[in-house]
Design an enzyme around this catalytic site. Structure first.
Site, PDB file in Angstrom:
ATOM      1  N   ASP A   1     117.466  42.447  42.290  1.00 35.48           N
ATOM      2  CA  ASP A   1     116.108  41.654  42.260  1.00 35.48           C
ATOM      3  C   ASP A   1     116.340  42.532  40.590  1.00 35.48           C
ATOM      4  O   ASP A   1     114.529  42.101  40.502  1.00 35.48           O
ATOM      5  CB  ASP A   1     115.271  41.488  42.461  1.00 35.48           C
ATOM      6  CG  ASP A   1     114.629  42.591  43.275  1.00 35.48           C
ATOM      7  OD1 ASP A   1     115.083  43.817  43.552  1.00 35.48           O
ATOM      8  OD2 ASP A   1     113.201  42.530  44.388  1.00 35.48           O
ATOM      9  N   SER A   2     116.343  43.466  40.814  1.00 35.90           N
ATOM     10  CA  SER A   2     116.700  44.141  38.938  1.00 35.90           C
ATOM     11  C   SER A   2     116.749  43.570  38.424  1.00 35.90           C
ATOM     12  O   SER A   2     116.162  43.708  36.695  1.00 35.90           O
ATOM     13  CB  SER A   2     116.774  45.730  39.166  1.00 35.90           C
ATOM     14  OG  SER A   2     118.128  44.998  39.254  1.00 35.90           O
TER      15      SER A   2
ATOM     16  N   LYS B   1     120.337  41.744  51.133  1.00 33.74           N
ATOM     17  CA  LYS B   1     119.673  43.461  51.134  1.00 33.74           C
ATOM     18  C   LYS B   1     117.996  42.094  51.706  1.00 33.74           C
ATOM     19  O   LYS B   1     117.087  41.951  50.475  1.00 33.74           O
ATOM     20  CB  LYS B   1     119.650  44.013  50.190  1.00 33.74           C
ATOM     21  CG  LYS B   1     118.721  45.225  49.779  1.00 33.74           C
ATOM     22  CD  LYS B   1     119.286  46.075  49.225  1.00 33.74           C
ATOM     23  CE  LYS B   1     119.196  45.876  48.119  1.00 33.74           C
ATOM     24  NZ  LYS B   1     117.897  45.699  47.683  1.00 33.74           N
TER      25      LYS B   1
ATOM     26  N   ASP C   1     119.881  39.850  46.951  1.00 32.99           N
ATOM     27  CA  ASP C   1     118.808  41.027  47.003  1.00 32.99           C
ATOM     28  C   ASP C   1     117.637  39.466  47.632  1.00 32.99           C
ATOM     29  O   ASP C   1     117.141  38.607  46.391  1.00 32.99           O
ATOM     30  CB  ASP C   1     118.321  41.412  45.827  1.00 32.99           C
ATOM     31  CG  ASP C   1     117.903  42.674  46.563  1.00 32.99           C
ATOM     32  OD1 ASP C   1     117.491  43.178  46.991  1.00 32.99           O
ATOM     33  OD2 ASP C   1     117.656  43.499  45.220  1.00 32.99           O
TER      34      ASP C   1
ATOM     35  N   GLU D   1     116.483  55.129  48.345  1.00 29.96           N
ATOM     36  CA  GLU D   1     116.150  54.995  46.937  1.00 29.96           C
ATOM     37  C   GLU D   1     115.455  56.460  46.746  1.00 29.96           C
ATOM     38  O   GLU D   1     114.760  56.478  47.283  1.00 29.96           O
ATOM     39  CB  GLU D   1     115.995  53.769  46.550  1.00 29.96           C
ATOM     40  CG  GLU D   1     115.175  53.667  45.120  1.00 29.96           C
ATOM     41  CD  GLU D   1     115.211  52.537  43.915  1.00 29.96           C
ATOM     42  OE1 GLU D   1     115.224  51.422  44.685  1.00 29.96           O
ATOM     43  OE2 GLU D   1     114.669  52.412  42.792  1.00 29.96           O
TER      44      GLU D   1
ATOM     45  N   GLU E   1     114.089  45.077  51.452  1.00 32.66           N
ATOM     46  CA  GLU E   1     113.626  45.760  51.479  1.00 32.66           C
ATOM     47  C   GLU E   1     112.235  46.226  52.581  1.00 32.66           C
ATOM     48  O   GLU E   1     111.766  46.049  53.095  1.00 32.66           O
ATOM     49  CB  GLU E   1     112.898  45.966  50.130  1.00 32.66           C
ATOM     50  CG  GLU E   1     113.245  46.101  48.839  1.00 32.66           C
ATOM     51  CD  GLU E   1     112.241  46.588  47.745  1.00 32.66           C
ATOM     52  OE1 GLU E   1     111.597  46.476  47.719  1.00 32.66           O
ATOM     53  OE2 GLU E   1     113.254  45.947  46.807  1.00 32.66           O
TER      54      GLU E   1
HETATM   55  O1  KIV Z   1     117.789  45.061  42.772  1.00 29.36           O
HETATM   56  C1  KIV Z   1     117.923  45.711  42.986  1.00 29.36           C
HETATM   57  O2  KIV Z   1     118.983  46.148  41.546  1.00 29.36           O
HETATM   58  C2  KIV Z   1     118.869  46.970  43.741  1.00 29.36           C
HETATM   59  C3  KIV Z   1     118.658  48.798  43.282  1.00 29.36           C
HETATM   60  C4  KIV Z   1     118.780  49.393  43.127  1.00 29.36           C
HETATM   61  C5  KIV Z   1     119.708  48.945  44.985  1.00 29.36           C
HETATM   62  O3  KIV Z   1     117.640  46.919  44.620  1.00 29.36           O
END
Ligand code: KIV
Length: 276
Positions: free
Chosen positions: A42-43, A110, A81, A179, A112
């Site tokens: 989600d970055s 994924k 994500d 992280e 969080e």
């Molecule tokens: O969204 C992302 O890029 C991440 C990584 C930093 C692990 O969650």
């Protein structure tokens, strides 16, 4: 094609490499390099869409980019994500949204850490959806952590991270991203759980490492966290290339004969006779 079982079995045998990708061409390159896991992170919000927070990215943004990445991957395990809106606003949406990532071609999703994280993982695992967890600095709830800071720097917070990791593993997560956790705390978590840990800013003792590709290639230059090693400076390379293009267009150097198409003299003469 790398599978979940390969990632689990890598623990204590081989280090796991993971990078983010959001597009077809970069996914192809990363896959070709033999990276084990490609995360459609989600970055995307920050490094591609220019948003200030990962909380702004939508399911439809994520799915569009996931589909592009999946088209470019032949070997790596692709993980989607889950954006904030997919599960943290209403945990009842988690399964439905995770299934969309799986339908788009991801092997896992994924999530969080947040207060209902274990409940979300339970719901997903009940549906047989593979889950990678993410603890430590969790950008989706960063304001609750006091900002973008290292997590687990004292006895109490380090113990909390250990507890989260143990409970997430028990709930069935196949891997855990750590992280911005101090290296020795990350090492301790790595020793305590059987699931592989994948560190980002968490030192050498994790079972694997992940970076945001746009950071490590030097494409995203708004800010660079301390832990990022720049393996290339693509933003300068791109700037140089684009400036050369601009200069050559201005000076009439581009396009030259090599980059143009020709018509035969005979045909062109006929054309000129008819059309002047
Ligand atoms: O969204 C992302 O890029 C991440 C990584 C930093 C692990 O969650």
């Amino acid at each position: 094609m790398i599978q979940i079982k390969d990632i689990k079995q890598a623990k204590n045998k081989a280090k796991i490499s993971m990078l983010t990708a959001y597009s077809y061409p970069l996914a192809r390159i990363i896959d070709k390099a033999g990276i084990d896991i490609i995360l459609v992170g989600d970055s995307l919000a920050n490094v591609v869409l220019g948003m200030d927070s990962t909380r702004e990215v939508t399911m439809s943004d994520m799915l569009r980019h996931t589909q592009a990445v999946v088209r470019g991957v032949e070997h790596a395990l692709v993980v989607g994500d889950m954006p904030y809106v997919a599960y943290q606003e209403d945990i009842k949406l988690a399964v439905e949204n995770a299934k969309k990532f799986i339908q788009a071609g991801c092997a896992a999703v994924k999530v969080e850490w947040f207060e209902d994280c274990l409940e979300v993982v339970k719901l997903l695992r009940k549906e047989n959806i593979q889950v990678m967890a993410h603890i430590g600095l969790t950008p989706q709830t960063v304001e609750k952590l006091g900002g973008f800071k290292t997590q687990g720097k004292d006895l109490e917070t380090a113990k909390k991270l250990i507890d989260q990791a143990l409970r997430l593993e028990k709930q069935g997560c196949f891997a855990i991203v750590l992280e911005c956790v101090p290296d020795r705390v990350a090492g301790l978590i790595t020793k305590k759980i059987n699931a592989p840990t994948i560190g980002i800013g968490s030192g050498l003792y994790c079972d694997g490492q992940v970076l945001v590709t746009h950071d490590m290639l030097g494409i995203f230059d708004r800010y660079t966290p301390k832990f990022v090693k720049k393996y290339a400076d693509l933003s300068n390379e791109i700037l140089k290339a684009v400036t050369s293009f601009k200069d050559e267009v201005s000076n009439g150097v581009y396009p030259d004969k090599k980059h143009s198409f020709a018509i035969s003299d005979e045909e062109f003469e006929k054309l000129q006779q008819e059309e002047g």
